[in-house]
Design an enzyme around this catalytic site. Sequence first.
Site, mmCIF file in Angstrom:
data_model
loop_
_atom_site.group_PDB
_atom_site.id
_atom_site.type_symbol
_atom_site.label_atom_id
_atom_site.label_comp_id
_atom_site.label_asym_id
_atom_site.label_seq_id
_atom_site.Cartn_x
_atom_site.Cartn_y
_atom_site.Cartn_z
ATOM 1 N N HIS A 239 1.074 5.194 1.256
ATOM 2 C CA HIS A 239 0.507 6.249 2.096
ATOM 3 C C HIS A 239 0.555 7.586 1.358
ATOM 4 O O HIS A 239 1.582 7.930 0.758
ATOM 5 C CB HIS A 239 1.336 6.436 3.370
ATOM 6 C CG HIS A 239 1.333 5.276 4.304
ATOM 7 N ND1 HIS A 239 0.537 5.225 5.429
ATOM 8 C CD2 HIS A 239 2.033 4.107 4.293
ATOM 9 C CE1 HIS A 239 0.766 4.097 6.078
ATOM 10 N NE2 HIS A 239 1.665 3.388 5.411
ATOM 11 N N HIS B 121 0.852 -1.194 0.000
ATOM 12 C CA HIS B 121 0.000 0.000 0.000
ATOM 13 C C HIS B 121 0.885 1.240 0.000
ATOM 14 O O HIS B 121 2.027 1.202 0.465
ATOM 15 C CB HIS B 121 -0.942 0.008 1.209
ATOM 16 C CG HIS B 121 -0.238 -0.165 2.507
ATOM 17 N ND1 HIS B 121 0.142 -1.408 2.978
ATOM 18 C CD2 HIS B 121 0.199 0.726 3.418
ATOM 19 C CE1 HIS B 121 0.771 -1.265 4.129
ATOM 20 N NE2 HIS B 121 0.829 0.015 4.420
HETATM 21 P P1 5GP Z 1 2.312 0.275 7.224
HETATM 22 O O1 5GP Z 1 2.851 0.548 8.608
HETATM 23 O O2 5GP Z 1 2.194 -1.209 6.960
HETATM 24 O O3 5GP Z 1 3.017 1.021 6.136
HETATM 25 O O4 5GP Z 1 0.865 0.897 7.223
HETATM 26 C C1 5GP Z 1 -0.286 0.241 7.636
HETATM 27 C C2 5GP Z 1 -1.333 1.293 7.800
HETATM 28 O O5 5GP Z 1 -2.604 0.672 7.779
HETATM 29 C C3 5GP Z 1 -1.220 2.054 9.154
HETATM 30 O O6 5GP Z 1 -1.074 3.442 8.896
HETATM 31 C C4 5GP Z 1 -2.536 1.731 9.839
HETATM 32 O O7 5GP Z 1 -3.052 2.805 10.568
HETATM 33 C C5 5GP Z 1 -3.445 1.315 8.695
HETATM 34 N N1 5GP Z 1 -4.476 0.365 9.054
HETATM 35 C C6 5GP Z 1 -4.314 -0.807 9.723
HETATM 36 N N2 5GP Z 1 -5.501 -1.429 9.885
HETATM 37 C C7 5GP Z 1 -6.429 -0.651 9.283
HETATM 38 C C8 5GP Z 1 -7.846 -0.754 9.133
HETATM 39 O O8 5GP Z 1 -8.485 -1.703 9.567
HETATM 40 N N3 5GP Z 1 -8.475 0.244 8.458
HETATM 41 C C9 5GP Z 1 -7.789 1.315 7.961
HETATM 42 N N4 5GP Z 1 -8.503 2.251 7.322
HETATM 43 N N5 5GP Z 1 -6.455 1.469 8.092
HETATM 44 C C10 5GP Z 1 -5.787 0.493 8.759
#
Ligand code: 5GP
Length: 139
Positions: A101, A99
Site C-alpha cells: 500500500h 501487495h
Molecule cells: P490488505 O488488507 O490485504 O492489505 O489489502 C487489500 C486491499 O485491496 C484493500 O485495501 C482493498 O480495498 C483492496 N481491494 C480489494 N479488492 C479490490 C479490487 O477489486 N480492486 C481494487 N482496486 N482494490 C481492491
Amino acid sequence: MGDCFFCKMAKGEIPTNTVYEDGDVRVILDINPVNPGHCLVIPKTHAANIYEIKPDVLSKAMAVAQETALKVKKATGCDGINILQNNEEAAGQTVFHFHIHVMPRYKGDKAFNYKTITMTDDEFKEIKNKIKMSGVYEI
Ligand code: 5GP
Ligand code: ZN
C-alpha cells in the site's frame, strides 16, 4: 494460482485504475482508499505474502513503491505517506497476493494509527535474543 483475483488484475485480465505498469508490476488505485491517491503495488507473479515472495521481486516492488510515493506526493500535495504491507489475517491482510500500500496522509486525518505497549528491559532482552537466534528460513 488460477483463481487469484489480484493475479488477474496484475496481468490486466480485469480492468483497474492503473497508474503504472511494467513487465514485473502493476500499480493501481485501491478501491477503498484511505485518501484519494491510495495505490497498491502488485507484482505480476503470485506470492501470498512477505514470507513467500522472491527477494528480487520484492526489491522491484519496493523500488516501484518508492517511485509511486514520490509521484503520489507530487500529485496530491499530501502531508505524508504510509507504506504498508500486511501479512496474514491477524495483521489485516484480506487479499492473499502480496501487495504494497502507498497511502497519502494529511495532518489530523485519523485514517489509521496503531497502539503501542510498554515493555520491561528484561522483556526487550528476551525478544531481542529470540529474534537474533531465529533461523531465517524456519517459517
Ligand atoms: P490488505 O488488507 O490485504 O492489505 O489489502 C487489500 C486491499 O485491496 C484493500 O485495501 C482493498 O480495498 C483492496 N481491494 C480489494 N479488492 C479490490 C479490487 O477489486 N480492486 C481494487 N482496486 N482494490 C481492491
Ligand atoms: Zn495472485
